[in-house]
Design a protein around this motif. Structure first.
Motif, PDB file in Angstrom:
ATOM      1  N   LYS A 136       0.828  -1.207   0.000  1.00 17.00           N
ATOM      2  CA  LYS A 136       0.000   0.000   0.000  1.00 17.00           C
ATOM      3  C   LYS A 136       0.860   1.254   0.000  1.00 17.00           C
ATOM      4  CE  LYS A 136      -2.183  -1.285   3.746  1.00 17.00           C
ATOM      5  NZ  LYS A 136      -1.556  -2.616   3.928  1.00 17.00           N
ATOM      6  N   GLY A 137       1.920   1.253   0.826  1.00 17.59           N
ATOM      7  CA  GLY A 137       2.810   2.412   0.873  1.00 17.59           C
ATOM      8  C   GLY A 137       3.509   2.653  -0.451  1.00 17.59           C
ATOM      9  N   GLY A 138       3.848   1.573  -1.138  1.00 18.52           N
ATOM     10  CA  GLY A 138       4.493   1.708  -2.439  1.00 18.52           C
ATOM     11  C   GLY A 138       3.571   2.320  -3.472  1.00 18.52           C
ATOM     12  N   ILE A 139       2.278   2.019  -3.392  1.00 15.76           N
ATOM     13  CA  ILE A 139       1.315   2.629  -4.305  1.00 15.76           C
ATOM     14  C   ILE A 139       1.244   4.129  -4.048  1.00 15.76           C
ATOM     15  CG2 ILE A 139      -1.106   2.707  -4.990  1.00 15.76           C
ATOM     16  CD1 ILE A 139       0.443   0.164  -5.858  1.00 15.76           C
ATOM     17  N   VAL A 140       1.212   4.499  -2.781  1.00 17.98           N
ATOM     18  CA  VAL A 140       1.162   5.922  -2.431  1.00 17.98           C
ATOM     19  C   VAL A 140       2.403   6.650  -2.941  1.00 17.98           C
ATOM     20  CG1 VAL A 140       1.114   7.556  -0.508  1.00 17.98           C
ATOM     21  CG2 VAL A 140      -0.290   5.487  -0.415  1.00 17.98           C
ATOM     22  N   LYS A 141       3.563   6.039  -2.776  1.00 21.25           N
ATOM     23  CA  LYS A 141       4.824   6.681  -3.142  1.00 21.25           C
ATOM     24  C   LYS A 141       5.073   6.676  -4.640  1.00 21.25           C
ATOM     25  CE  LYS A 141       9.819   6.433  -2.210  1.00 21.25           C
ATOM     26  NZ  LYS A 141      10.873   5.751  -1.411  1.00 21.25           N
ATOM     27  N   HIS A 142       4.891   5.525  -5.279  1.00 23.79           N
ATOM     28  CA  HIS A 142       5.313   5.374  -6.674  1.00 23.79           C
ATOM     29  C   HIS A 142       4.214   5.605  -7.703  1.00 23.79           C
ATOM     30  CE1 HIS A 142       9.246   3.892  -5.435  1.00 23.79           C
ATOM     31  NE2 HIS A 142       8.633   3.077  -4.580  1.00 23.79           N
ATOM     32  N   VAL A 143       2.963   5.628  -7.269  1.00 24.32           N
ATOM     33  CA  VAL A 143       1.851   5.853  -8.198  1.00 24.32           C
ATOM     34  C   VAL A 143       1.214   7.212  -7.925  1.00 24.32           C
ATOM     35  CG1 VAL A 143      -0.380   5.018  -9.016  1.00 24.32           C
ATOM     36  CG2 VAL A 143       1.434   3.389  -8.472  1.00 24.32           C
ATOM     37  N   VAL A 144       0.540   7.320  -6.792  1.00 25.72           N
ATOM     38  CA  VAL A 144      -0.131   8.577  -6.451  1.00 25.72           C
ATOM     39  C   VAL A 144       0.884   9.703  -6.285  1.00 25.72           C
ATOM     40  CG1 VAL A 144      -1.749   9.676  -4.872  1.00 25.72           C
ATOM     41  CG2 VAL A 144      -1.928   7.235  -5.318  1.00 25.72           C
ATOM     42  N   GLY A 145       2.073   9.354  -5.832  1.00 24.63           N
ATOM     43  CA  GLY A 145       3.118  10.355  -5.636  1.00 24.63           C
ATOM     44  C   GLY A 145       3.561  11.033  -6.918  1.00 24.63           C
ATOM     45  N   GLY A 146       3.158  10.484  -8.074  1.00 21.37           N
ATOM     46  CA  GLY A 146       3.501  11.108  -9.347  1.00 21.37           C
ATOM     47  C   GLY A 146       2.604  12.280  -9.684  1.00 21.37           C
ATOM     48  N   GLY A 147       1.555  12.509  -8.893  1.00 25.23           N
ATOM     49  CA  GLY A 147       0.632  13.609  -9.152  1.00 25.23           C
ATOM     50  C   GLY A 147       1.041  14.885  -8.451  1.00 25.23           C
ATOM     51  N   ASN A 148       0.200  15.898  -8.586  1.00 23.63           N
ATOM     52  CA  ASN A 148       0.420  17.186  -7.943  1.00 23.63           C
ATOM     53  C   ASN A 148      -0.102  17.108  -6.514  1.00 23.63           C
ATOM     54  OD1 ASN A 148       0.351  19.837  -7.032  1.00 23.63           O
ATOM     55  ND2 ASN A 148      -0.301  20.676  -8.994  1.00 23.63           N
ATOM     56  N   PRO A 149       0.764  17.257  -5.500  1.00 25.99           N
ATOM     57  CA  PRO A 149       0.315  17.137  -4.109  1.00 25.99           C
ATOM     58  C   PRO A 149      -0.829  18.077  -3.759  1.00 25.99           C
ATOM     59  CG  PRO A 149       2.714  17.194  -4.227  1.00 25.99           C
ATOM     60  CD  PRO A 149       2.202  17.537  -5.601  1.00 25.99           C
ATOM     61  N   GLN A 150      -0.947  19.168  -4.499  1.00 29.85           N
ATOM     62  CA  GLN A 150      -2.004  20.135  -4.226  1.00 29.85           C
ATOM     63  C   GLN A 150      -3.390  19.527  -4.375  1.00 29.85           C
ATOM     64  OE1 GLN A 150      -1.778  23.598  -6.771  1.00 29.85           O
ATOM     65  NE2 GLN A 150      -2.642  24.935  -5.200  1.00 29.85           N
ATOM     66  N   GLY A 151      -3.503  18.494  -5.196  1.00 29.54           N
ATOM     67  CA  GLY A 151      -4.807  17.889  -5.435  1.00 29.54           C
ATOM     68  C   GLY A 151      -4.933  16.482  -4.885  1.00 29.54           C
TER      69      GLY A 151
END
Length: 287
Positions: free
Chosen positions: A86-101
């Protein structure tokens, strides 16, 4: 999205392979499989980077539209045993987006304040705002998983929660939220290897929890609980997706595609200017 627009390494849109179908059994999940992906591990880094860029573009577009009144949002629910990734998804997938959103929430053991409220209280407080992608690392489903396995409340209490959760999610979808529910499964052998790695690396000690060993011994109970969860709460408006997680590179690619599919289904475009562009160019030139 037509098949001609899919990355060539996928045979079909990934959700067609990953969506839970009633009658499927948790015991039959091949946690080392790569459903729908015709490539190999060596293809993953380049494809992940390419698709992360597409995700980031669409995610920023969603956020930009919210500034113009679009109230839609996405909630990604990551549910799985410890070390599932789960942490890897947050870091390597979702983390590729703009943190503002992006709105990230990790749900651990409820606090005293949370226990004083209905179990969905803390969930409601963490729902993503318009234009945002919310990420739940664990979720309201803990209240029909760990609560059931550890007998924290009576069966008639947790048993009533399936219908309550379905009604809760239906209201979210009707209000403009897209739910992407991901059940992440890995083999006990792979989990053991990942836990062992944490004990070998000082930089991973902080991720190790001795209680994880105890939870492994309860896997037959968790298997029953996950089966009931999938059977009772995978709906046409908020289906579950079953992700094999022995291969981290695959689970990350698959969940990236689920996010992109959801965003592309919104038919997003950049919001038009609410001012006279040419007039503003002239004003700026003379400023």
């Amino acid at each position: 999205m037509s098949e001609s627009h899919l990355p060539s390494l996928w045979t079909h849109e990934p959700h067609t392979h990953l969506e839970f179908r009633h009658g499927d059994k948790v015991a039959d999940i091949d946690t080392g499989a790569t459903p729908g992906f015709r490539g190999k591990k060596a293809d993953a880094p380049a494809l992940q980077a390419e698709r992360n860029a597409r995700f980031a573009e669409l995610q920023e577009m969603l956020y930009a539209n919210s500034r113009s009144g679009d109230t839609r949002s996405i909630l990604l629910v990551l549910q799985g045993m410890d070390t599932a990734g789960k942490g890897g998804i947050v870091k390597h997938v979702v983390g590729g987006g703009n943190p503002q959103g992006i709105q990230y929430t990790s749900f651990g053991k409820p606090t005293e304040e949370e226990l004083a409220h209905h179990y969905l209280w803390r969930i409601r407080n963490a729902l993503p705002a318009a234009g945002h992608i919310g990420v739940f690392d664990r979720s309201h489903y803990e209240d029909v998983l760990i609560v059931r396995v550890h007998n924290l409340v009576a069966p008639d209490v947790w048993g009533a929660r399936y219908d309550e959760i379905n009604a809760f999610e239906k209201a979210l979808v009707d209000g403009g939220m897209t739910l992407i529910k991901v059940a992440m499964f890995l083999s006990l052998e792979e989990q053991k290897a990942r836990l062992a790695e944490r004990l070998e690396r000082p930089d991973k000690y902080w991720k190790y929890n001795p209680a994880d060993v105890d939870e492994r011994l309860k896997w037959p109970l968790y298997e029953e609980a996950y089966q009931a969860l999938l059977d009772k709460t995978s709906t046409d408006y908020a289906p579950w997706h079953v992700i094999p997680c022995d291969r981290k590179w695959y689970s990350r690619l698959a969940i990236t595609e689920l996010l992109i599919e959801a965003l592309e289904s919104m038919s997003l475009s950049w919001p038009p200017a609410d001012f006279d562009v040419e007039a503003e160019k002239k004003r700026l030139a003379g400023a």
